[in-house]
Write a protein that holds these residues in place. Sequence first.
Motif, PDB file in Angstrom:
ATOM      1  N   MET A   1      47.814  50.568  49.775  1.00 50.97           N
ATOM      2  CA  MET A   1      47.629  50.450  48.357  1.00 50.97           C
ATOM      3  C   MET A   1      45.895  50.494  48.226  1.00 50.97           C
ATOM      4  O   MET A   1      45.171  49.749  49.017  1.00 50.97           O
ATOM      5  CB  MET A   1      47.957  49.341  47.822  1.00 50.97           C
ATOM      6  CG  MET A   1      49.138  49.353  47.172  1.00 50.97           C
ATOM      7  SD  MET A   1      49.490  48.112  45.947  1.00 50.97           S
ATOM      8  CE  MET A   1      49.792  46.623  46.852  1.00 50.97           C
ATOM      9  N   ASN A   2      45.317  51.334  47.502  1.00 52.30           N
ATOM     10  CA  ASN A   2      43.937  51.331  47.130  1.00 52.30           C
ATOM     11  C   ASN A   2      43.525  50.025  46.121  1.00 52.30           C
ATOM     12  O   ASN A   2      44.319  49.681  45.857  1.00 52.30           O
ATOM     13  CB  ASN A   2      43.472  52.653  46.647  1.00 52.30           C
ATOM     14  CG  ASN A   2      43.926  52.982  45.222  1.00 52.30           C
ATOM     15  OD1 ASN A   2      44.482  52.074  44.575  1.00 52.30           O
ATOM     16  ND2 ASN A   2      44.009  54.299  44.900  1.00 52.30           N
ATOM     17  N   ALA A   3      42.180  49.906  46.264  1.00 49.81           N
ATOM     18  CA  ALA A   3      41.665  48.815  45.436  1.00 49.81           C
ATOM     19  C   ALA A   3      42.437  48.768  43.916  1.00 49.81           C
ATOM     20  O   ALA A   3      42.796  47.664  43.375  1.00 49.81           O
ATOM     21  CB  ALA A   3      40.205  48.999  45.121  1.00 49.81           C
ATOM     22  N   ARG A   4      42.138  49.900  43.339  1.00 54.84           N
ATOM     23  CA  ARG A   4      42.943  50.130  41.857  1.00 54.84           C
ATOM     24  C   ARG A   4      44.446  49.385  41.992  1.00 54.84           C
ATOM     25  O   ARG A   4      44.686  48.543  40.936  1.00 54.84           O
ATOM     26  CB  ARG A   4      42.825  51.514  41.418  1.00 54.84           C
ATOM     27  CG  ARG A   4      43.408  51.527  39.934  1.00 54.84           C
ATOM     28  CD  ARG A   4      43.620  53.148  39.701  1.00 54.84           C
ATOM     29  NE  ARG A   4      44.658  53.126  38.409  1.00 54.84           N
ATOM     30  CZ  ARG A   4      44.324  53.823  37.560  1.00 54.84           C
ATOM     31  NH1 ARG A   4      43.024  54.330  37.270  1.00 54.84           N
ATOM     32  NH2 ARG A   4      45.222  53.844  36.380  1.00 54.84           N
ATOM     33  N   GLU A   6      45.845  47.702  44.009  1.00 53.33           N
ATOM     34  CA  GLU A   6      46.130  46.140  44.574  1.00 53.33           C
ATOM     35  C   GLU A   6      45.709  45.346  43.315  1.00 53.33           C
ATOM     36  O   GLU A   6      46.545  44.252  43.020  1.00 53.33           O
ATOM     37  CB  GLU A   6      45.265  45.954  45.524  1.00 53.33           C
ATOM     38  CG  GLU A   6      45.841  45.434  46.909  1.00 53.33           C
ATOM     39  CD  GLU A   6      44.869  45.171  47.904  1.00 53.33           C
ATOM     40  OE1 GLU A   6      45.007  46.195  48.896  1.00 53.33           O
ATOM     41  OE2 GLU A   6      44.444  44.024  48.007  1.00 53.33           O
ATOM     42  N   ILE A   7      44.554  45.733  42.422  1.00 54.29           N
ATOM     43  CA  ILE A   7      44.197  44.691  41.558  1.00 54.29           C
ATOM     44  C   ILE A   7      45.206  44.804  40.270  1.00 54.29           C
ATOM     45  O   ILE A   7      45.520  43.652  39.765  1.00 54.29           O
ATOM     46  CB  ILE A   7      42.718  45.284  41.019  1.00 54.29           C
ATOM     47  CG1 ILE A   7      41.742  44.828  42.126  1.00 54.29           C
ATOM     48  CG2 ILE A   7      42.375  44.465  39.791  1.00 54.29           C
ATOM     49  CD1 ILE A   7      40.520  45.394  41.861  1.00 54.29           C
ATOM     50  N   LEU A   8      45.642  45.908  40.025  1.00 50.76           N
ATOM     51  CA  LEU A   8      46.652  46.144  38.961  1.00 50.76           C
ATOM     52  C   LEU A   8      47.888  45.308  39.164  1.00 50.76           C
ATOM     53  O   LEU A   8      48.582  44.553  38.637  1.00 50.76           O
ATOM     54  CB  LEU A   8      46.991  47.401  38.774  1.00 50.76           C
ATOM     55  CG  LEU A   8      45.948  48.178  37.709  1.00 50.76           C
ATOM     56  CD1 LEU A   8      46.091  49.802  37.863  1.00 50.76           C
ATOM     57  CD2 LEU A   8      45.663  47.887  36.659  1.00 50.76           C
ATOM     58  N   SER A  10      48.207  43.001  41.401  1.00 50.16           N
ATOM     59  CA  SER A  10      47.723  41.466  41.375  1.00 50.16           C
ATOM     60  C   SER A  10      47.975  40.879  39.914  1.00 50.16           C
ATOM     61  O   SER A  10      48.449  39.828  39.599  1.00 50.16           O
ATOM     62  CB  SER A  10      46.508  40.950  41.803  1.00 50.16           C
ATOM     63  OG  SER A  10      46.353  40.124  41.860  1.00 50.16           O
ATOM     64  N   ILE A  11      47.274  41.479  38.916  1.00 55.11           N
ATOM     65  CA  ILE A  11      47.308  41.315  37.611  1.00 55.11           C
ATOM     66  C   ILE A  11      48.970  41.162  36.947  1.00 55.11           C
ATOM     67  O   ILE A  11      49.492  40.215  36.575  1.00 55.11           O
ATOM     68  CB  ILE A  11      46.761  41.992  36.871  1.00 55.11           C
ATOM     69  CG1 ILE A  11      45.171  42.223  37.108  1.00 55.11           C
ATOM     70  CG2 ILE A  11      46.784  42.050  35.216  1.00 55.11           C
ATOM     71  CD1 ILE A  11      44.220  43.330  36.466  1.00 55.11           C
ATOM     72  N   ARG A  12      49.822  42.156  37.268  1.00 58.16           N
ATOM     73  CA  ARG A  12      51.076  42.300  36.753  1.00 58.16           C
ATOM     74  C   ARG A  12      51.978  41.164  37.539  1.00 58.16           C
ATOM     75  O   ARG A  12      52.573  40.298  36.893  1.00 58.16           O
ATOM     76  CB  ARG A  12      51.689  43.572  37.289  1.00 58.16           C
ATOM     77  CG  ARG A  12      51.197  44.655  36.298  1.00 58.16           C
ATOM     78  CD  ARG A  12      51.608  46.129  36.736  1.00 58.16           C
ATOM     79  NE  ARG A  12      51.031  47.076  35.941  1.00 58.16           N
ATOM     80  CZ  ARG A  12      50.489  48.143  36.564  1.00 58.16           C
ATOM     81  NH1 ARG A  12      50.836  48.180  37.770  1.00 58.16           N
ATOM     82  NH2 ARG A  12      49.840  48.791  35.599  1.00 58.16           N
ATOM     83  N   LYS A  13      51.764  40.957  38.694  1.00 51.87           N
ATOM     84  CA  LYS A  13      52.413  39.669  39.330  1.00 51.87           C
ATOM     85  C   LYS A  13      52.033  38.542  38.789  1.00 51.87           C
ATOM     86  O   LYS A  13      52.995  37.559  38.576  1.00 51.87           O
ATOM     87  CB  LYS A  13      51.967  39.619  41.058  1.00 51.87           C
ATOM     88  CG  LYS A  13      52.921  38.700  41.683  1.00 51.87           C
ATOM     89  CD  LYS A  13      52.447  38.629  43.293  1.00 51.87           C
ATOM     90  CE  LYS A  13      51.102  37.693  43.259  1.00 51.87           C
ATOM     91  NZ  LYS A  13      51.055  37.382  44.576  1.00 51.87           N
ATOM     92  N   ASN A  14      50.809  38.027  38.538  1.00 49.90           N
ATOM     93  CA  ASN A  14      50.571  36.850  37.951  1.00 49.90           C
ATOM     94  C   ASN A  14      50.840  36.739  36.434  1.00 49.90           C
ATOM     95  O   ASN A  14      51.114  35.803  35.966  1.00 49.90           O
ATOM     96  CB  ASN A  14      48.889  36.684  38.054  1.00 49.90           C
ATOM     97  CG  ASN A  14      48.550  36.228  39.619  1.00 49.90           C
ATOM     98  OD1 ASN A  14      48.869  35.178  40.000  1.00 49.90           O
ATOM     99  ND2 ASN A  14      47.820  37.233  40.151  1.00 49.90           N
ATOM    100  N   LEU A  15      50.929  38.074  35.712  1.00 50.01           N
ATOM    101  CA  LEU A  15      51.142  37.828  34.558  1.00 50.01           C
ATOM    102  C   LEU A  15      52.833  37.664  34.374  1.00 50.01           C
ATOM    103  O   LEU A  15      53.253  37.507  33.130  1.00 50.01           O
ATOM    104  CB  LEU A  15      50.778  38.979  33.504  1.00 50.01           C
ATOM    105  CG  LEU A  15      49.262  38.936  33.328  1.00 50.01           C
ATOM    106  CD1 LEU A  15      49.160  40.393  32.663  1.00 50.01           C
ATOM    107  CD2 LEU A  15      49.082  37.985  32.428  1.00 50.01           C
TER     108      LEU A  15
END
Lengths: 209, 465
Positions: A1-4, A6-8, A10-15
């Motif tokens: 996974m690239n940075a984008r 991974e960040i997205l 992470s956001i979805r998982k936490n939301l």
Amino acid sequence: MNAREEILASIRKNLGDPPALQGGAAPSTSQAKAAVATREERLQEFCRKLRQVGGSTEILTSTKEASAALDLLFEQSRATRLAISDSPLVQEVVRGLGSKVQLIEAQAPRSELLAAEVGFTSAQWGIAETGSLVLASDRERHRLVSLLPPIHVAILPVQQILGSLDDAMAKKTGRTTTIITGPSRTADIELTLVVGVHGPRQLHVLLLR
Amino acid sequence: MTGRKESFATAARRALSDETLRGALRSATDLFSLRRQEAIDGVEDWEDLRQTGRRIKAETLSRLDQYLEQFTRNAQAQGTKVHWARDGEEACRLVAKIARDAGAKKIVKSKSMTTEEIELNEALEKEGMPPVETDLGEWIIQLAKEKPSHIIVPAIHKTKKQIAELFASKLQTDPSANEAELTRTAREFLRREFAQADLGISGVNFAIAETGSFLILENEGNARLTTSLPRVHVAIMGIEKVIPRLADLPTFLRLLPRSGTGQQLTSYQSIIGGPRHGAGGEGPIELHIVLLDNGRSALLRQSTTRQALACIRCGACLNACPVYQQVGGHAYGSVYPGPIGAIITPQLPQLAGLEKALELPFASSLCGACRDVCPVKIDIPEVLLHLRSTITAERRSRVEHLAFRVWAFLMGGRRRLLWARRLGRLLQALGLLRLVPPFSIWARARKLRPLAPKSFSQLWTRNTR
């Protein structure tokens, strides 16, 4: 996974996988300010607000008067180098100047613009609520002319004065827009106000009826 | 408590004995609070505004991934290059690469707390590309080789005299210069830097998903210069800075300047929509934006911590905080000091390892002044309590644990309580109570006579016989 990704992720998982936006953003919950009624009221409010933050305003009825006002400014400031934008209104006022000044075009090299003493542009709109000018970069080349010289003169037809910040945002000018409210300032040293830092130290607005 | 708590206390004590610092802080925070109040008095629906700001932020954060994707699409459509950085190090590497690829020889920078967080200047200096700070306050602390002590006025801890002496020693100017002269010196010096700048680095106040553009607020004009003169502009923003629509901007433009500096509006707002467009266009040829996570996405999980991401970096909580007012920003040991710093420093991994990070949620009296002034209604005390709970759970102090076990035992039975009270009165009479923790901490600076000669229950029993 690239940075984008991974960040997205992470956001979805936490939301916890939020519901999708249905056809674009949810309706705005912002309140638009009640419009300041008449053009005359907007003009007066614009002048009042701009003066409060150290700008100067002058109401004129022709481009001839604007040329005269500029001539007076050159005399008072002893300026001889004038940077101008590519606005037809600006060009018209400049043609009527009596003073002998060196003209510097908006696309001139940086070093020439840095040497200009006065910058003359128009503004696309004014905002009565705050006494601000709105400069839209896709309509006029004034980004540097309004910034580099220590004195900025802007000409604005009074019918272009909008009521509120909301009205200005509704214009959606695209590309780059600069909202100018008075001259540049700082309070970084002991919170003492000093006017004129990196941007202009004087802002003069010529309002054309 | 363990020895760790002492280091914020030590830093605070040092700040408290610095008369010059205290004078500077007192006048600055008083003035800021006064100006803020005057600015707010002119707004008839201030509470409605705050509520709207809070709602917009809550809505955005609840769908942050979608708004970031929308922003990216729209930004790219204008020719802006969008980069993503998982942490500070990745962000610094990205910026360094952009600078190297652009062959940048002179880098100018406008104020950005995010770049302080990731220590971008240090990273670029290591690569032989030192950026020049152009915001007056940031330039002052760059010259002084210090860290900022406030998120709006970085050099608030310095007096005019100290700044004049600093300029005199570095630039050979008059050591008795006044504010206007010092500012003129900065303008002339930095203008020479701007004249040659080929790369500009800025922060972002708000990114607008609907248009793919972003907004920078300022008073000095250096951000406009940084973002319009050089050939290349790189903006760095935390992922929480996005808002849905242009129509949402006026709410924040009404909240932020009033809360931060007591102004109705700052002198300039630049809404940057893309790089130079066509032959007749102005501005940078290349525009890059770096979207930084650095621990922010993790805060989304719980609503208590999520609200910290609503922060619009106005600094009002710092000015209102009685702790900050006394000790200033450096005592916190983080680029984000004050109440907001106390809740985000321990939660962002890059900052959580700082020496005082885990003490910061405890460095508060929970007075709530910060919550009252926050323009987006972050309940900072709620987050402080939450963090105190999680930090204590993870770093259980044996002494404190034992003390609470003893207390629970004594309170567990009437006879035990009576004997404890008798013992307490004896120690108090002998002047020995002040040796027993936690009374010993209290007694360092206060009189200590917590136990009355007769307890309420004893008086009651006697008087109702």
